[in-house]
Structure formats: C-alpha cells, structure tokens
Write an enzyme that holds these catalytic residues in place. Structure first.
Site, mmCIF file in Angstrom:
data_model
loop_
_atom_site.group_PDB
_atom_site.id
_atom_site.type_symbol
_atom_site.label_atom_id
_atom_site.label_comp_id
_atom_site.label_asym_id
_atom_site.label_seq_id
_atom_site.Cartn_x
_atom_site.Cartn_y
_atom_site.Cartn_z
ATOM 1 N N CYS A 77 -17.462 30.725 9.341
ATOM 2 C CA CYS A 77 -16.458 29.760 8.891
ATOM 3 C C CYS A 77 -16.516 29.568 7.377
ATOM 4 O O CYS A 77 -17.587 29.312 6.830
ATOM 5 C CB CYS A 77 -16.704 28.431 9.598
ATOM 6 N N TRP B 270 -18.003 25.629 19.268
ATOM 7 C CA TRP B 270 -19.156 26.294 18.649
ATOM 8 C C TRP B 270 -20.387 26.123 19.529
ATOM 9 O O TRP B 270 -20.692 25.018 19.977
ATOM 10 C CB TRP B 270 -19.433 25.716 17.266
ATOM 11 N N ARG C 72 -10.839 18.436 17.969
ATOM 12 C CA ARG C 72 -11.440 19.756 17.796
ATOM 13 C C ARG C 72 -12.819 19.618 17.177
ATOM 14 O O ARG C 72 -13.032 18.809 16.271
ATOM 15 C CB ARG C 72 -10.533 20.610 16.899
ATOM 16 N N VAL C 73 -13.766 20.398 17.657
ATOM 17 C CA VAL C 73 -15.128 20.391 17.122
ATOM 18 C C VAL C 73 -15.205 21.410 15.990
ATOM 19 O O VAL C 73 -15.007 22.610 16.206
ATOM 20 C CB VAL C 73 -16.147 20.722 18.224
ATOM 21 N N SER C 74 -15.481 20.946 14.793
ATOM 22 C CA SER C 74 -15.477 21.816 13.624
ATOM 23 C C SER C 74 -16.838 21.833 12.949
ATOM 24 O O SER C 74 -17.697 20.982 13.195
ATOM 25 C CB SER C 74 -14.400 21.352 12.623
ATOM 26 N N VAL C 75 -17.030 22.825 12.104
ATOM 27 C CA VAL C 75 -18.205 22.937 11.254
ATOM 28 C C VAL C 75 -17.725 22.974 9.799
ATOM 29 O O VAL C 75 -16.582 23.361 9.541
ATOM 30 C CB VAL C 75 -19.014 24.211 11.571
ATOM 31 N N GLU D 216 -16.687 16.838 7.114
ATOM 32 C CA GLU D 216 -15.744 17.266 6.079
ATOM 33 C C GLU D 216 -16.502 18.019 4.993
ATOM 34 O O GLU D 216 -17.329 17.442 4.279
ATOM 35 C CB GLU D 216 -15.023 16.054 5.487
ATOM 36 N N SER D 217 -16.229 19.312 4.865
ATOM 37 C CA SER D 217 -16.996 20.153 3.941
ATOM 38 C C SER D 217 -16.886 19.687 2.498
ATOM 39 O O SER D 217 -17.856 19.759 1.739
ATOM 40 C CB SER D 217 -16.555 21.612 4.059
ATOM 41 N N TYR E 182 -4.276 30.179 6.794
ATOM 42 C CA TYR E 182 -4.238 29.726 8.186
ATOM 43 C C TYR E 182 -2.810 29.379 8.601
ATOM 44 O O TYR E 182 -2.399 29.650 9.740
ATOM 45 C CB TYR E 182 -5.156 28.514 8.376
#
Length: 281
Positions: A32, A65, A96-99, A114-115, A155
C-alpha cells in the site's frame, strides 16, 4: 460529482498519541502506498528501533488485511485480521479497514489510521525537520494538489464506473505529472534543495506508476521513465538511505493484480516492466 466517480472513504480515526513511540505499534502493508510513506518516514527519522511494526499480507480478500504467518505475523496482539484492531477500538465499526494504523499498546486502541497524520506524528516524535515552519504553507499546497490530482487520481481512473469519470481522472493524472516535471526542472526536491514531508508522501506513487498504475489503472498516457526530471527525482529519493528496503515490488504487484477482481478477474500478474529506471542507478 461526475457520475461513476470513485469516492475514497475518509479516515475514521484521527487522534493524537499519548506518550512517545515506545508506547505505540505500527501496522502496515508494504503493498500500500499510504503504508509505505509511513514506513519511509519511520526509517529516515530513526524511529525503527523504538517503534515496532507488523506487516500484513499483500493479498486482501473481502475480510480485509490479514496476518497469514511468517513475515506477515502480528507478534504484538496475535491478530489474524487487522479488522480486529478496528473492532477493539470501535465495536460498531463497519467501514473499510485500511492501512497504516498507529496502535496504542497501553490503551489497546487505534490512535490514527490516516497516513498524513501519522507522518506528522513521527516527525514530532523525532524532532525532525520534514515539516519546517518556513516551508509549511508551501508543503501544504503541494500535498493538496498532488494528492487530489495524482495520488488519488490514479485510483479515480482505475475504479471509475463511467467513461466520463475515467476521462476526467486521466486528464488530472497527466496534467499533474506534467506540472511536476516542470516544477522539478529547476528544483532538486519539491520544496527546493531539501527533502521534506512532501517528497516522502509523493514517492510511493511514483515508484508504483509504471508497474501498476500505467497498466492496472489504465493510466497509460506516458510512463514515469518518459519524464526526465521526474525520473531523476525518483531515482535520487529511491537511493537515499533505507528507502529501497521499503519498496516491495513483488508484494505491490501481487496485491493490485490479485485483489481487484473487477479489474483483473483472472488474477494474472504481469511480468514487466523489465526496466523501472530508478532501480538501475
């Protein structure tokens, strides 16, 4: 909003940490780009020895993930799926499960998913200079249009559900690449002669462009290697200390080409491109 346009889910957890890096844990997937930016900043700011990390498997199915064993093991909590961290923080979470995910080991909850915020937290912890006061306004401006037009734009092109939405996103992607190419004509880095947060935020998208976005997301106007200034810039950053080890090309290709069945239903992973340009310097 254009009909058929892809809309990204907003990050649900955007807290501030209590305590320093030793109290926290980072969950990422190197496949990712948002994860990679966090891993890069963790490395360049010297936090790798004090902030533990767990890597998720690059393949993601409807369960999200996963930690499947071996290198992809959660040695801290023993989670099988990152969703368990989300449920521990908010039992009613249904998004949604995010990284990436920054986890508080004492309170046993997610601080941030949040990156952009995580990168800033790391800079604060390390007393870093990736977001210096005199450049903050410029960095914020760069981050805004680069994210909107390019990083989220690829995207929006890939997941567009109408020709109109795709065409709009495609134009934005290549307008932004041309803008960056011109911007870097007289600059070494985005904000001048020093590396800042803006550079490390952008790099993961450039590293993936030819191998994934050009083909998989139909962003096939030009390749990164056709932009001399952008290629020089990407090569410079890629060859900075610790950066190459954060770039897992096989994981990246496996994730994109086997996870999005609506785009690649047979899950065939392309062999190329054979020359990425920035890895041969």
């Amino acid at each position: 909003m254009t009909s058929g346009a892809f809309v990204r889910q907003q990050s649900r957890f955007r807290g501030r940490p209590h305590g320093g890096p030793e109290r926290h844990h980072l969950y990422v997937a190197l496949a990712c780009p948002w994860s990679q930016r966090a891993v890069i900043v963790r490395a360049v700011l010297g936090l790798s020895e004090v902030l533990d990390i767990s890597y998720a498997d690059p393949y993601r199915d409807e369960r999200g993930w996963a930690f499947t064993g071996g290198r992809f093991t959660d040695e801290l909590n023993g989670f099988d799926f990152l969703e368990q961290a989300y449920r521990a923080t908010d039992p009613g979470y249904d998004g949604r499960v995010s990284v990436p995910v920054l986890w508080d080991k004492e309170d046993r909850l997610i601080v941030s998913n949040e990156s952009a915020d995580i990168v800033r937290i790391f800079n604060d912890w390390a007393g870093g200079d990736l977001y210096p006061p005199e450049l903050q306004e410029e960095i914020d401006g760069l981050n805004e249009w680069i994210y909107s037009e390019l990083q989220n734009g690829v995207y929006r092109a890939g997941f567009a559900r109408s020709q109109e939405a795709y065409d709009e996103a495609f134009r934005g992607v290549f307008t932004s690449l041309e803008r960056l190419e011109t911007h870097l004509q007289e600059r070494v880095y985005l904000a001048g002669d020093r590396i800042t947060e803006a550079d490390w935020r952008l790099l993961p998208t450039l590293l993936r462009f030819d191998a994934v976005y050009h083909t998989h997301f139909r962003c096939n106007g030009k390749r990164l290697i056709e932009y001399p200034n952008l290629l020089r810039y990407t090569t410079d950053l890629y060859n900075q200390p610790h950066i190459a080890e954060t770039f897992a090309l096989e994981e990246i290709k496996r994730h994109y080409y086997t996870t999005h069945d609506e785009l690649n239903p047979k899950r065939i992973i392309p062999a190329g491109p054979l020359d990425l340009g920035f890895t041969s310097a």
